[in-house]
Design an enzyme around this catalytic site. Structure first.
Site, mmCIF file in Angstrom:
data_model
loop_
_atom_site.group_PDB
_atom_site.id
_atom_site.type_symbol
_atom_site.label_atom_id
_atom_site.label_comp_id
_atom_site.label_asym_id
_atom_site.label_seq_id
_atom_site.Cartn_x
_atom_site.Cartn_y
_atom_site.Cartn_z
ATOM 1 N N ARG A 54 0.831 -1.207 0.000
ATOM 2 C CA ARG A 54 0.000 0.000 0.000
ATOM 3 C C ARG A 54 0.863 1.253 0.000
ATOM 4 O O ARG A 54 0.523 2.258 -0.619
ATOM 5 C CB ARG A 54 -0.941 -0.036 1.218
ATOM 6 C CG ARG A 54 -2.020 1.017 1.185
ATOM 7 C CD ARG A 54 -3.074 0.762 2.251
ATOM 8 N NE ARG A 54 -2.530 0.907 3.595
ATOM 9 C CZ ARG A 54 -3.212 0.628 4.713
ATOM 10 N NH1 ARG A 54 -4.459 0.179 4.649
ATOM 11 N NH2 ARG A 54 -2.654 0.788 5.896
ATOM 12 N N LYS A 108 -2.669 6.561 1.596
ATOM 13 C CA LYS A 108 -2.434 6.958 2.984
ATOM 14 C C LYS A 108 -1.424 8.097 2.989
ATOM 15 O O LYS A 108 -0.213 7.876 3.020
ATOM 16 C CB LYS A 108 -1.931 5.746 3.782
ATOM 17 C CG LYS A 108 -2.351 5.774 5.217
ATOM 18 C CD LYS A 108 -2.242 4.424 5.877
ATOM 19 C CE LYS A 108 -2.558 4.523 7.350
ATOM 20 N NZ LYS A 108 -3.992 4.658 7.639
ATOM 21 N N GLU A 121 -16.275 6.657 4.605
ATOM 22 C CA GLU A 121 -15.578 6.184 5.815
ATOM 23 C C GLU A 121 -15.481 7.318 6.818
ATOM 24 O O GLU A 121 -16.095 8.366 6.641
ATOM 25 C CB GLU A 121 -14.209 5.608 5.459
ATOM 26 C CG GLU A 121 -13.244 6.574 4.808
ATOM 27 C CD GLU A 121 -11.838 5.973 4.634
ATOM 28 O OE1 GLU A 121 -11.387 5.239 5.524
ATOM 29 O OE2 GLU A 121 -11.206 6.261 3.607
HETATM 30 C C1 LIG Z 1 -5.129 3.831 7.913
HETATM 31 C C2 LIG Z 1 -6.528 4.141 7.572
HETATM 32 C C3 LIG Z 1 -7.564 3.204 7.761
HETATM 33 C C4 LIG Z 1 -7.353 1.868 8.407
HETATM 34 O O1 LIG Z 1 -6.512 1.034 7.683
HETATM 35 P P1 LIG Z 1 -5.825 -0.241 8.354
HETATM 36 O O2 LIG Z 1 -4.955 -0.761 7.279
HETATM 37 O O3 LIG Z 1 -6.914 -1.186 8.718
HETATM 38 O O4 LIG Z 1 -5.110 0.258 9.553
HETATM 39 C C5 LIG Z 1 -8.831 3.558 7.335
HETATM 40 N N1 LIG Z 1 -9.104 4.762 6.794
HETATM 41 C C6 LIG Z 1 -8.141 5.688 6.628
HETATM 42 C C7 LIG Z 1 -8.494 6.994 6.033
HETATM 43 C C8 LIG Z 1 -6.824 5.405 7.004
HETATM 44 O O5 LIG Z 1 -5.879 6.331 6.825
#
Ligand SMILES: *Cc1c(COP(=O)(O)O)cnc(C)c1O
Length: 341
Positions: free
Chosen positions: A82, A184, A220
């Site tokens: 990722r 991210k 989300e």
């Molecule tokens: C990091 C993150 C998550 C959760 O991802 P994981 O891989 O399960 O830790 C969900 N939404 C956003 C916006 C994130 O930055």
């Protein structure tokens, strides 16, 4: 190995400086070999690309002590992959996936004294990230970068018991269609700060963001994906190109199907379907799943039947199964547990 004298069970989620971190620099088109260092400070030029145009991406994962005393991480290969996707979207050089795993291993091993013991509820949170480090004043990608990985012990998420959250439907948007919502990157968080501070001021724990184009579909929260259980017992999670692909959420879908025998699917979820949901949770590395008890849409309250005092029954089974896998109490699917030592 002697553990640090830390009151593990009473740790919060904050930065505690540990002894070692990993650093690698990118220059003249190549990453150097990287090393572990004790220096927690970074000295940057005043015009560094990250400071001017926010050219930075990050990851988050945890190291745990299992029931039989091993130190492990959970699916770090997915974090490595990722981070490559995130870097490419911001015109940054990929940090090779096998090097990412090596950085995780070296940093955790060096800081083994900070890995909380089994049963404390605490974990070692790992923060890999990279940023443009050379001076950039015209808008363009940097030519030099730094990758770093530090760790910090964090406390049990549900200290003092589980407390379902109250969230609101936000008037702000988190991500544009065809934007950067699926990577991210720090930039997605900078613009979420005003929305989360004002949500807290108004008594809500989190924001539910909708799709920016139609504002009819659930996306989300600022830092976690949604998972719902329908009244007929199906696990559903929102599908959208502008959602961050949570590793926890993807793992929970597989746990629902393969361990709990539930129907589970990723699909578009409309705001006006939420009345049909029995349970709701937020999924991410930090909490695994935090239950949501109430969703407030401009004064209209949607109260989940699971209530405001405990996790819903399906959420609870999902939570217990995944944390059981992570802590070595339940056999993991192949490749999910990466043993450090
Ligand atoms: C990091 C993150 C998550 C959760 O991802 P994981 O891989 O399960 O830790 C969900 N939404 C956003 C916006 C994130 O930055």
């Amino acid at each position: 190995m002697e553990k640090k004298n830390i009151d593990w069970s009473n740790l919060g989620f904050g930065y505690i400086q540990t002894d070692y971190r990993y650093v690698s620099n990118y220059k003249n088109g190549a990453w150097d070999e990287g090393c572990i260092t004790t220096d927690s400070n970074i000295v940057l030029n005043e015009c560094a690309g990250v400071l001017q145009y926010a050219q930075t991406v990050f990851e988050g994962l945890k190291a745990y002590t299992t029931e039989d005393g091993r130190i492990v991480t959970f699916r770090p290969d997915l974090n490595a992959a990722r981070m490559v996707t995130s870097a490419q979207r911001l015109e940054m050089p990929a940090f090779p996936e096998e090097r990412f795993i090596e950085a995780v291993e070296k940093t955790v091993k060096a800081n083994a004294a900070f890995v909380p013991p089994y049963g404390s509820g605490a974990t070692l949170y790992l923060r890999p990230y990279m940023f443009g480090s050379n001076p950039v004043i015209g808008v363009k990608p940097a030519t030099e970068y730094q990758f770093r990985l530090f760790c910090t012990p964090v406390g049990p998420y549900f200290k003092g018991g589980v407390k379902p959250l109250t969230i609101r439907v936000s008037d702000f948007d988190r991500a544009a269609p065809n934007g950067t919502g699926n990577i991210k990157a720090g930039l997605n968080y900078a613009m979420s700060l005003h929305a989360i501070v004002s949500a807290h001021e108004e008594g809500y724990d989190e924001n539910m963001y909708l799709d920016a184009a139609t504002r009819t579909k659930v996306e989300e929260t600022g830092g976690a994906n949604f998972l719902f259980v329908t009244k007929d017992g199906k696990v559903v999670t929102p599908k959208s190109d502008s959602i961050l692909p949570s590793i926890t959420r993807r793992s929970l879908i597989q746990v629902a199907k393969d361990y709990l025998g539930l129907e589970a699917e990723e699909r578009e979820i409309y705001l006006d379907e939420l009345g049909d949901m029995a349970e709701c949770g937020l999924c991410g590395t930090a909490a695994v799943i935090s239950p949501v008890g109430k969703i407030v849409d401009h004064g209209k309250e949607i109260c989940l039947p699971s209530g405001m005092s405990e996790m819903g029954p399906v959420t609870k089974k999902l939570y217990e199964t995944l944390t059981g896998i992570q802590m070595g109490r339940i056999e993991a699917p192949k490749g999910w547990i990466h043993v450090i030592e």
